[in-house]
Design a protein around this motif. Structure first.
Motif, PDB file in Angstrom:
ATOM      1  N   LYS A 105      -8.767  -1.221  14.208  1.00 14.57           N
ATOM      2  CA  LYS A 105      -7.462  -0.669  13.842  1.00 14.57           C
ATOM      3  C   LYS A 105      -6.490  -1.810  13.579  1.00 14.57           C
ATOM      4  CE  LYS A 105      -4.013   2.745  15.097  1.00 14.57           C
ATOM      5  NZ  LYS A 105      -3.559   3.753  16.072  1.00 14.57           N
ATOM      6  N   ARG A 106      -5.858  -1.784  12.432  1.00 14.33           N
ATOM      7  CA  ARG A 106      -5.006  -2.909  12.052  1.00 14.33           C
ATOM      8  C   ARG A 106      -3.923  -2.452  11.086  1.00 14.33           C
ATOM      9  NH1 ARG A 106     -10.244  -4.534   8.487  1.00 14.33           N
ATOM     10  NH2 ARG A 106     -10.080  -2.630   7.302  1.00 14.33           N
ATOM     11  N   LEU A 107      -3.045  -3.388  10.819  1.00 13.85           N
ATOM     12  CA  LEU A 107      -1.997  -3.187   9.824  1.00 13.85           C
ATOM     13  C   LEU A 107      -2.370  -3.977   8.579  1.00 13.85           C
ATOM     14  CD1 LEU A 107       0.891  -2.276   8.942  1.00 13.85           C
ATOM     15  CD2 LEU A 107       1.730  -4.397   9.997  1.00 13.85           C
ATOM     16  N   ASN A 108      -2.435  -3.305   7.446  1.00 13.93           N
ATOM     17  CA  ASN A 108      -2.685  -3.972   6.173  1.00 13.93           C
ATOM     18  C   ASN A 108      -1.365  -4.164   5.437  1.00 13.93           C
ATOM     19  OD1 ASN A 108      -5.588  -3.964   6.327  1.00 13.93           O
ATOM     20  ND2 ASN A 108      -5.548  -1.782   5.852  1.00 13.93           N
ATOM     21  N   ILE A 109      -1.130  -5.385   4.969  1.00 11.64           N
ATOM     22  CA  ILE A 109       0.021  -5.647   4.097  1.00 11.64           C
ATOM     23  C   ILE A 109      -0.560  -6.012   2.739  1.00 11.64           C
ATOM     24  CG2 ILE A 109       2.129  -6.976   3.753  1.00 11.64           C
ATOM     25  CD1 ILE A 109       2.125  -7.603   6.745  1.00 11.64           C
ATOM     26  N   ILE A 110      -0.372  -5.113   1.774  1.00 13.18           N
ATOM     27  CA  ILE A 110      -0.979  -5.270   0.452  1.00 13.18           C
ATOM     28  C   ILE A 110       0.106  -5.725  -0.508  1.00 13.18           C
ATOM     29  CG2 ILE A 110      -2.326  -4.145  -1.357  1.00 13.18           C
ATOM     30  CD1 ILE A 110      -1.994  -2.344   1.938  1.00 13.18           C
ATOM     31  N   ILE A 111      -0.097  -6.897  -1.136  1.00 14.56           N
ATOM     32  CA  ILE A 111       0.978  -7.519  -1.916  1.00 14.56           C
ATOM     33  C   ILE A 111       0.518  -7.828  -3.331  1.00 14.56           C
ATOM     34  CG2 ILE A 111       2.667  -9.395  -1.990  1.00 14.56           C
ATOM     35  CD1 ILE A 111       2.020  -9.864   1.031  1.00 14.56           C
ATOM     36  N   SER A 112       1.264  -7.327  -4.295  1.00 14.33           N
ATOM     37  CA  SER A 112       1.068  -7.679  -5.710  1.00 14.33           C
ATOM     38  C   SER A 112       2.351  -7.346  -6.437  1.00 14.33           C
ATOM     39  CB  SER A 112      -0.098  -6.900  -6.317  1.00 14.33           C
ATOM     40  OG  SER A 112      -0.088  -7.003  -7.731  1.00 14.33           O
ATOM     41  N   LYS A 113       2.969  -8.352  -7.044  1.00 13.82           N
ATOM     42  CA  LYS A 113       4.215  -8.098  -7.769  1.00 13.82           C
ATOM     43  C   LYS A 113       4.003  -7.061  -8.861  1.00 13.82           C
ATOM     44  CE  LYS A 113       7.898 -10.194 -10.487  1.00 13.82           C
ATOM     45  NZ  LYS A 113       8.380 -11.375 -11.208  1.00 13.82           N
ATOM     46  N   SER A 114       2.987  -7.238  -9.683  1.00 15.78           N
ATOM     47  CA  SER A 114       2.722  -6.313 -10.786  1.00 15.78           C
ATOM     48  C   SER A 114       2.210  -4.972 -10.292  1.00 15.78           C
ATOM     49  CB  SER A 114       1.707  -6.916 -11.757  1.00 15.78           C
ATOM     50  OG  SER A 114       0.418  -6.957 -11.161  1.00 15.78           O
ATOM     51  N   GLY A 115       1.545  -4.989  -9.129  1.00 15.27           N
ATOM     52  CA  GLY A 115       0.937  -3.771  -8.603  1.00 15.27           C
ATOM     53  C   GLY A 115      -0.389  -3.448  -9.255  1.00 15.27           C
ATOM     54  N   ASN A 116      -0.867  -4.346 -10.110  1.00  9.70           N
ATOM     55  CA  ASN A 116      -2.097  -4.099 -10.868  1.00  9.70           C
ATOM     56  C   ASN A 116      -3.102  -5.239 -10.749  1.00  9.70           C
ATOM     57  OD1 ASN A 116      -1.141  -1.587 -12.039  1.00  9.70           O
ATOM     58  ND2 ASN A 116       0.228  -2.844 -13.285  1.00  9.70           N
ATOM     59  N   THR A 117      -2.967  -6.078  -9.716  1.00 13.41           N
ATOM     60  CA  THR A 117      -3.867  -7.223  -9.569  1.00 13.41           C
ATOM     61  C   THR A 117      -5.260  -6.744  -9.176  1.00 13.41           C
ATOM     62  OG1 THR A 117      -1.990  -8.584  -8.865  1.00 13.41           O
ATOM     63  CG2 THR A 117      -4.192  -9.437  -8.401  1.00 13.41           C
ATOM     64  N   LEU A 118      -6.238  -7.035 -10.013  1.00 13.89           N
ATOM     65  CA  LEU A 118      -7.588  -6.507  -9.858  1.00 13.89           C
ATOM     66  C   LEU A 118      -8.190  -6.831  -8.492  1.00 13.89           C
ATOM     67  CD1 LEU A 118     -10.140  -5.162 -11.050  1.00 13.89           C
ATOM     68  CD2 LEU A 118     -10.739  -7.403 -12.009  1.00 13.89           C
ATOM     69  N   GLU A 119      -8.158  -8.109  -8.088  1.00 10.56           N
ATOM     70  CA  GLU A 119      -8.797  -8.523  -6.838  1.00 10.56           C
ATOM     71  C   GLU A 119      -8.141  -7.853  -5.630  1.00 10.56           C
ATOM     72  OE1 GLU A 119      -9.036 -12.080  -9.710  1.00 10.56           O
ATOM     73  OE2 GLU A 119      -7.583 -10.526  -9.150  1.00 10.56           O
ATOM     74  N   LYS A 141       8.171  -0.190  -9.813  1.00  9.56           N
ATOM     75  CA  LYS A 141       7.702   0.370 -11.073  1.00  9.56           C
ATOM     76  C   LYS A 141       6.557   1.339 -10.781  1.00  9.56           C
ATOM     77  CE  LYS A 141       8.806  -3.566 -14.099  1.00  9.56           C
ATOM     78  NZ  LYS A 141       8.244  -4.599 -15.012  1.00  9.56           N
ATOM     79  N   ASN A 142       6.201   2.142 -11.753  1.00 10.31           N
ATOM     80  CA  ASN A 142       5.120   3.101 -11.572  1.00 10.31           C
ATOM     81  C   ASN A 142       3.776   2.425 -11.813  1.00 10.31           C
ATOM     82  OD1 ASN A 142       3.926   5.596 -11.065  1.00 10.31           O
ATOM     83  ND2 ASN A 142       3.904   6.128 -13.243  1.00 10.31           N
ATOM     84  N   ASN A 143       3.463   1.430 -10.958  1.00  7.30           N
ATOM     85  CA  ASN A 143       2.208   0.696 -11.104  1.00  7.30           C
ATOM     86  C   ASN A 143       1.130   1.299 -10.197  1.00  7.30           C
ATOM     87  OD1 ASN A 143       2.550  -0.475  -8.428  1.00  7.30           O
ATOM     88  ND2 ASN A 143       4.055  -1.855  -9.345  1.00  7.30           N
ATOM     89  N   TYR A 144      -0.053   0.720 -10.234  1.00 10.26           N
ATOM     90  CA  TYR A 144      -1.187   1.273  -9.488  1.00 10.26           C
ATOM     91  C   TYR A 144      -0.917   1.306  -7.980  1.00 10.26           C
ATOM     92  CZ  TYR A 144      -5.850   1.969  -7.594  1.00 10.26           C
ATOM     93  OH  TYR A 144      -6.925   2.447  -6.876  1.00 10.26           O
ATOM     94  N   LEU A 145      -0.453   0.192  -7.407  1.00 12.77           N
ATOM     95  CA  LEU A 145      -0.242   0.142  -5.962  1.00 12.77           C
ATOM     96  C   LEU A 145       0.850   1.111  -5.517  1.00 12.77           C
ATOM     97  CD1 LEU A 145      -0.609  -3.605  -4.882  1.00 12.77           C
ATOM     98  CD2 LEU A 145      -2.300  -1.763  -4.803  1.00 12.77           C
ATOM     99  N   LYS A 146       1.870   1.285  -6.332  1.00  8.01           N
ATOM    100  CA  LYS A 146       2.938   2.246  -6.007  1.00  8.01           C
ATOM    101  C   LYS A 146       2.360   3.665  -5.964  1.00  8.01           C
ATOM    102  CE  LYS A 146       7.535   2.729  -5.537  1.00  8.01           C
ATOM    103  NZ  LYS A 146       8.400   2.791  -6.722  1.00  8.01           N
ATOM    104  N   GLN A 147       1.516   3.985  -6.930  1.00 11.86           N
ATOM    105  CA  GLN A 147       0.887   5.307  -6.959  1.00 11.86           C
ATOM    106  C   GLN A 147      -0.036   5.493  -5.755  1.00 11.86           C
ATOM    107  OE1 GLN A 147      -1.050   5.922 -10.773  1.00 11.86           O
ATOM    108  NE2 GLN A 147       0.669   5.011 -11.868  1.00 11.86           N
ATOM    109  N   LEU A 148      -0.789   4.437  -5.413  1.00 11.25           N
ATOM    110  CA  LEU A 148      -1.703   4.503  -4.278  1.00 11.25           C
ATOM    111  C   LEU A 148      -0.935   4.670  -2.964  1.00 11.25           C
ATOM    112  CD1 LEU A 148      -4.649   4.326  -3.354  1.00 11.25           C
ATOM    113  CD2 LEU A 148      -4.390   1.836  -3.246  1.00 11.25           C
ATOM    114  N   ALA A 149       0.166   3.950  -2.830  1.00 13.63           N
ATOM    115  CA  ALA A 149       0.996   4.072  -1.625  1.00 13.63           C
ATOM    116  C   ALA A 149       1.526   5.494  -1.462  1.00 13.63           C
ATOM    117  CB  ALA A 149       2.155   3.080  -1.697  1.00 13.63           C
ATOM    118  N   ASN A 150       1.945   6.082  -2.561  1.00 17.76           N
ATOM    119  CA  ASN A 150       2.439   7.462  -2.515  1.00 17.76           C
ATOM    120  C   ASN A 150       1.332   8.422  -2.093  1.00 17.76           C
ATOM    121  OD1 ASN A 150       4.997   6.667  -3.316  1.00 17.76           O
ATOM    122  ND2 ASN A 150       4.596   7.011  -5.485  1.00 17.76           N
TER     123      ASN A 150
END
Length: 386
Positions: A105-119, A141-150
């Protein structure tokens, strides 16, 4: 210089016209007319989160930071340099790993300015566990990570659009992880005090002008002779800062990290007597709690090591190497770090970032973009979609 480290500059002549040019540009930066990301270096910078948010996640003892390049290098530099003050386990998923990891059990901090970084997307996808808590740091912005977070109903912290990844260490990207590690965010913020210090600015300018002169002499290799293992990630942060900011238009500086004194026994011969396209940085941190040698095993001609600390030996090797460099007239500068704390790192982050921005000014480069990197990203997506 900064009160937490001693800096010995390059011993080279400087061009007065170029010195005046840099002095004028520093005045613009001081007034807030330089690159906008410097706002995050200041004490009054407003984060996209508050102390209540920190308290919400402070209980986590295991933290994963998932990001690439500037999204993780700054936090990793902080974690490594200040590991003696940090009681939590922090892992960095910053390269693609095909092996399965044991999940806790942990805390993940997922960081990408664009929100679309493949790796970053792949690493989070393959390490995801439903019991984890997740914080996403990305642009508004409505990027991939924003959608995933929602979709996951996770918290999202805004990555300000005027702060590029490699300049983000003193923004949300570096300071949120630092605070969750238990460090004092405000102590990193040394820009306000340094930018008004004449001694600091004079040494910074001379340092930049010497590097610029070496560049004109086709000395493109900046070799960092690092005598502190806990600072290796600081120089990986520096490596990206220099490479992505200045490596364009057939110009640039190649930062090479050399682990000392280990490399005395592998590449020192080249440094001392090989090709002449290098300039050097000596870097050491005073370790007051360094181990003391066991006198029972110091016999005969090695009795002189009695009561010596390991740091004494490392520092002696550093001084000896500097002396030979001076004798052979090899260009170098040196940093002697007196204290391992947040203030020291804040001073170093300021010094190296200002160095790169001033060099970009002299080289007439835009330090904020990395257009060629996008070519590889596009080619990768093209291959994966075929």
């Amino acid at each position: 210089m900064g009160k937490n480290f001693i800096f010995n500059n390059f011993n080279s002549r400087i061009n007065l016209k170029e010195k005046n040019k840099l002095s004028h540009y520093l005045k613009k930066i001081k007034k807030g007319n330089g690159p906008k990301f410097f706002e995050s270096f200041k004490k009054n910078y407003k984060y996209s989160y508050n102390n209540k948010f920190i308290q919400k996640y402070k209980k986590f003892k295991n933290i994963n930071i998932i990001g690439m390049g500037g999204s993780s290098l700054g936090a990793k530099a902080i974690y490594s340099f200040l590991n003696n003050k940090i009681k939590k386990k922090v892992s960095f998923l910053e390269n693609l790993n095909t092996k399965k990891e044991k999940k806790t059990k942990r805390l993940n901090i997922i960081i990408s300015k664009s929100g679309n970084t493949l790796e970053t997307i792949v690493n989070f996808n393959t390490s995801f566990d439903k019991n984890d808590k997740n914080i996403f740091i990305t642009e508004n912005k409505n990027n991939y990570l924003k959608q995933l977070a929602n979709k996951l109903k996770s918290d999202v912290i805004e990555h300000k659009n005027f702060i590029g990844g490699r300049f983000a260490v003193l923004s949300e990207v570096g300071m949120l992880p630092s605070q969750l590690m238990g460090l004092n965010e405000s102590k990193f913020k040394k820009f306000n005090s340094l930018i008004i210090k004449k001694d600091f600015l004079d040494k910074l300018i001379k340092n930049v002008l010497c590097i610029y002169e070496y560049n004109k002499q086709k000395k493109f290799n900046s070799v960092i002779l690092n005598y502190d293992a806990d600072s290796e990630n600081l120089f990986k942060w520096y490596q990206q800062l220099v490479s992505e900011s200045l490596g364009k238009n057939s110009k640039g500086i190649f930062p090479i990290i050399s682990s000392m004194p280990k490399d005395n026994h592998s590449v020192l011969q080249l440094y001392l007597s090989g090709f002449k396209s290098n300039f050097y940085t000596f870097f050491i941190v005073d370790e007051k709690s360094s181990k003391i040698l066991n006198p029972k095993f110091l016999i005969d001609k090695f009795n002189f090591l009695k009561d010596k600390k390991v740091f004494d030996i490392i520092n002696s090797q550093r001084i000896a190497t500097e002396n030979i460099f001076k004798y052979k007239k090899i260009p170098y500068r040196s940093f002697y770090i007196k204290k391992r704390n947040e203030e020291t790192l804040g001073e170093l982050f300021c010094f190296f970032t200002l160095e790169v921005i001033l060099l970009s000014h002299l080289l007439k480069l835009n330090p904020l973009d990395q257009p060629e990197v996008e070519l590889v990203k596009k080619e990768t997506f093209k291959i994966l979609k075929d």
